[in-house]
Write a protein that holds these residues in place. Structure first.
Motif, PDB file in Angstrom:
ATOM      1  N   ALA A   1       0.908  -1.105   0.093  1.00  0.00           N
ATOM      2  CA  ALA A   1      -0.206  -0.157   0.137  1.00  0.00           C
ATOM      3  C   ALA A   1       0.994   1.202  -0.352  1.00  0.00           C
ATOM      4  O   ALA A   1       0.811   1.360   1.131  1.00  0.00           O
ATOM      5  CB  ALA A   1      -0.987   0.439   1.213  1.00  0.00           C
ATOM      6  N   PRO A   2       1.291   1.853  -1.083  1.00  0.00           N
ATOM      7  CA  PRO A   2       2.110   2.869  -0.383  1.00  0.00           C
ATOM      8  C   PRO A   2       1.964   4.200  -0.473  1.00  0.00           C
ATOM      9  O   PRO A   2       2.382   5.325  -0.257  1.00  0.00           O
ATOM     10  CB  PRO A   2       3.026   2.899  -2.478  1.00  0.00           C
ATOM     11  N   ALA A   3       0.257   4.353  -0.333  1.00  0.00           N
ATOM     12  CA  ALA A   3      -0.297   5.679  -0.335  1.00  0.00           C
ATOM     13  C   ALA A   3      -0.547   5.542   1.223  1.00  0.00           C
ATOM     14  O   ALA A   3      -1.030   6.269   2.155  1.00  0.00           O
ATOM     15  CB  ALA A   3      -1.664   5.864  -0.615  1.00  0.00           C
ATOM     16  N   ALA A   4      -0.165   4.440   1.949  1.00  0.00           N
ATOM     17  CA  ALA A   4      -0.621   4.459   3.862  1.00  0.00           C
ATOM     18  C   ALA A   4       0.053   4.805   4.138  1.00  0.00           C
ATOM     19  O   ALA A   4       2.083   4.922   4.581  1.00  0.00           O
ATOM     20  CB  ALA A   4      -0.498   2.877   3.856  1.00  0.00           C
ATOM     21  N   LEU A   5       0.173   6.715   4.341  1.00  0.00           N
ATOM     22  CA  LEU A   5       0.832   7.494   4.641  1.00  0.00           C
ATOM     23  C   LEU A   5       1.526   7.582   5.868  1.00  0.00           C
ATOM     24  O   LEU A   5       2.856   8.369   6.563  1.00  0.00           O
ATOM     25  CB  LEU A   5      -0.253   9.044   4.646  1.00  0.00           C
ATOM     26  N   GLY A   6       0.971   6.910   7.543  1.00  0.00           N
ATOM     27  CA  GLY A   6       1.030   6.705   8.394  1.00  0.00           C
ATOM     28  C   GLY A   6       2.385   5.856   8.378  1.00  0.00           C
ATOM     29  O   GLY A   6       3.509   5.951   9.544  1.00  0.00           O
ATOM     30  N   VAL A   7       2.758   5.584   6.722  1.00  0.00           N
ATOM     31  CA  VAL A   7       3.743   4.021   7.747  1.00  0.00           C
ATOM     32  C   VAL A   7       5.081   4.490   7.545  1.00  0.00           C
ATOM     33  O   VAL A   7       6.366   4.403   7.731  1.00  0.00           O
ATOM     34  CB  VAL A   7       3.298   2.493   6.617  1.00  0.00           C
ATOM     35  N   TYR A   8       4.869   5.651   6.247  1.00  0.00           N
ATOM     36  CA  TYR A   8       6.697   6.430   6.054  1.00  0.00           C
ATOM     37  C   TYR A   8       6.891   6.859   7.359  1.00  0.00           C
ATOM     38  O   TYR A   8       8.249   6.701   7.264  1.00  0.00           O
ATOM     39  CB  TYR A   8       6.052   7.236   5.032  1.00  0.00           C
ATOM     40  N   ALA A   9       5.848   7.591   8.177  1.00  0.00           N
ATOM     41  CA  ALA A   9       6.371   8.474   9.432  1.00  0.00           C
ATOM     42  C   ALA A   9       7.017   7.089  10.149  1.00  0.00           C
ATOM     43  O   ALA A   9       8.334   7.930  10.893  1.00  0.00           O
ATOM     44  CB  ALA A   9       5.304   8.895  10.508  1.00  0.00           C
TER      45      ALA A   9
ATOM     46  N   PHE B   1       3.510  13.783  -2.979  1.00  0.00           N
ATOM     47  CA  PHE B   1       3.099  14.845  -2.630  1.00  0.00           C
ATOM     48  C   PHE B   1       3.401  16.160  -4.360  1.00  0.00           C
ATOM     49  O   PHE B   1       1.820  16.577  -4.355  1.00  0.00           O
ATOM     50  CB  PHE B   1       4.278  15.516  -1.654  1.00  0.00           C
ATOM     51  N   ALA B   2       3.558  15.323  -4.756  1.00  0.00           N
ATOM     52  CA  ALA B   2       4.060  16.033  -6.694  1.00  0.00           C
ATOM     53  C   ALA B   2       2.095  16.280  -7.289  1.00  0.00           C
ATOM     54  O   ALA B   2       1.915  16.577  -7.456  1.00  0.00           O
ATOM     55  CB  ALA B   2       4.883  15.177  -7.523  1.00  0.00           C
ATOM     56  N   GLU B   3       2.328  14.272  -6.702  1.00  0.00           N
ATOM     57  CA  GLU B   3       0.378  14.197  -7.030  1.00  0.00           C
ATOM     58  C   GLU B   3      -0.593  15.251  -6.076  1.00  0.00           C
ATOM     59  O   GLU B   3      -1.772  15.157  -6.670  1.00  0.00           O
ATOM     60  CB  GLU B   3       0.064  13.023  -7.248  1.00  0.00           C
ATOM     61  N   ALA B   4      -0.039  15.569  -4.791  1.00  0.00           N
ATOM     62  CA  ALA B   4      -1.923  15.974  -3.587  1.00  0.00           C
ATOM     63  C   ALA B   4      -2.460  16.789  -4.367  1.00  0.00           C
ATOM     64  O   ALA B   4      -1.215  18.008  -5.127  1.00  0.00           O
ATOM     65  CB  ALA B   4      -0.692  15.625  -2.469  1.00  0.00           C
ATOM     66  N   PRO B   5      -3.270  17.434  -4.624  1.00  0.00           N
ATOM     67  CA  PRO B   5      -3.941  17.936  -4.600  1.00  0.00           C
ATOM     68  C   PRO B   5      -4.268  19.686  -3.928  1.00  0.00           C
ATOM     69  O   PRO B   5      -4.144  20.516  -3.642  1.00  0.00           O
ATOM     70  CB  PRO B   5      -5.753  17.874  -4.894  1.00  0.00           C
TER      71      PRO B   5
ATOM     72  N   PRO C   1      -0.891  19.637  -0.796  1.00  0.00           N
ATOM     73  CA  PRO C   1      -0.266  19.287  -0.151  1.00  0.00           C
ATOM     74  C   PRO C   1       0.249  18.831   1.735  1.00  0.00           C
ATOM     75  O   PRO C   1       0.263  19.059   2.566  1.00  0.00           O
ATOM     76  CB  PRO C   1       1.501  18.951  -0.586  1.00  0.00           C
ATOM     77  N   ALA C   2      -0.351  20.946   2.534  1.00  0.00           N
ATOM     78  CA  ALA C   2      -0.898  21.137   3.625  1.00  0.00           C
ATOM     79  C   ALA C   2      -1.625  20.153   4.456  1.00  0.00           C
ATOM     80  O   ALA C   2      -1.566  20.759   4.762  1.00  0.00           O
ATOM     81  CB  ALA C   2      -0.616  22.551   3.115  1.00  0.00           C
ATOM     82  N   SER C   3      -2.934  19.973   3.415  1.00  0.00           N
ATOM     83  CA  SER C   3      -3.798  19.582   4.110  1.00  0.00           C
ATOM     84  C   SER C   3      -3.101  18.226   5.248  1.00  0.00           C
ATOM     85  O   SER C   3      -1.781  17.790   5.708  1.00  0.00           O
ATOM     86  CB  SER C   3      -5.105  18.812   3.911  1.00  0.00           C
ATOM     87  N   ASP C   4      -4.269  18.060   6.585  1.00  0.00           N
ATOM     88  CA  ASP C   4      -3.883  17.822   7.915  1.00  0.00           C
ATOM     89  C   ASP C   4      -3.193  15.682   7.626  1.00  0.00           C
ATOM     90  O   ASP C   4      -2.681  15.157   8.463  1.00  0.00           O
ATOM     91  CB  ASP C   4      -4.382  17.759   8.708  1.00  0.00           C
ATOM     92  N   ARG C   5      -4.503  15.210   6.228  1.00  0.00           N
ATOM     93  CA  ARG C   5      -4.446  14.113   5.422  1.00  0.00           C
ATOM     94  C   ARG C   5      -2.640  13.696   5.122  1.00  0.00           C
ATOM     95  O   ARG C   5      -2.018  12.807   5.963  1.00  0.00           O
ATOM     96  CB  ARG C   5      -4.389  13.745   4.535  1.00  0.00           C
ATOM     97  N   TYR C   6      -2.331  15.362   5.161  1.00  0.00           N
ATOM     98  CA  TYR C   6      -0.189  14.325   4.839  1.00  0.00           C
ATOM     99  C   TYR C   6       0.548  14.718   6.012  1.00  0.00           C
ATOM    100  O   TYR C   6       2.271  14.824   5.699  1.00  0.00           O
ATOM    101  CB  TYR C   6      -0.267  15.298   3.673  1.00  0.00           C
TER     102      TYR C   6
END
Length: 202
Positions: free
Chosen positions: A148-156, A178-182, A184-189
């Motif tokens: 799941a490359p989009a599992a953002l919490g795992v990167y942290a 980040f380059a594709e994020a609509p 990038p400043a949203s809390d999701r990221y």
């Protein structure tokens, strides 16, 4: 969706799957007490229905009623010892109650049965990290991101254990997200901001 489930139940009172789906939706909307009431009605239809017991465990876990959650999860496993979802919710309960070695065993049982469960893969890595099995945790986080490359919490979580070189595939994946994020400043990221910040510091 809620109206559709309630309509289905009104038309067929023994439609137990509709009760479970309605309860899952209510729980997701933070209406845990109403979800448990609906699940209580489902138990009147079949007191040993494994999906009902699993949803009770999930809802009680969200309400931090750990004893009731564990009771439901273990009852589900008595009915279906090979239910990956029942093992997974039990593992989460054990993790939340700081029984980390038992949680690791339960996550391993989960992943033997269903290796593709993303949350179980991630939480297994968290448990390994918590007990100091850091190389295994690092490998588990990388395995989770492969699934799941989009599992953002795992990167942290991975950033705490790994040094990201410029050619690191996880660093490249974060930069691509980040380059594709609509927005990038949203809390999701936020987890990704932490991870990529640490990567650049490394």
């Amino acid at each position: 969706a809620e109206h559709a489930y309630r309509k289905a139940i009104s038309l067929r009172r023994d439609y137990i799957e509709a009760y479970v789906n309605l309860a899952a939706m209510l729980d997701g909307d933070d209406h845990g007490d109403e979800a448990l009431r609906v699940l209580g009605e489902a138990l009147k239809i079949n007191a040993r229905h494994t999906p009902t017991l699993i949803q009770i465990a999930r809802t009680q876990l969200r309400k931090m009623n750990y004893e009731q959650a564990e009771q439901a999860a273990r009852f589900a496993l008595q009915n279906e010892p090979n239910s990956a979802d029942a093992h997974a919710v039990l593992a989460q309960i054990l993790h939340e109650t700081d029984r980390l070695h038992d949680a690791i065993d339960a996550f391993e049982a989960t992943l033997r049965l269903k290796p593709s469960l993303i949350e179980a893969n991630s939480m297994y890595g968290v448990c390994l990290k918590s007990v100091g099995r850091l190389d295994e945790a690092r490998a588990q986080f990388i395995r989770t991101l492969e699934l799941a490359p989009a599992a953002l919490g795992v990167y942290a979580n991975l950033a705490d254990l790994d040094k990201f070189t410029p050619d690191n595939p996880q660093l490249k994946a974060m930069e691509k997200i980040f380059a594709e994020a609509p927005d990038p400043a949203s809390d999701r990221y936020l987890p990704l901001h932490f991870a990529i910040g640490k990567a650049y510091d490394d």
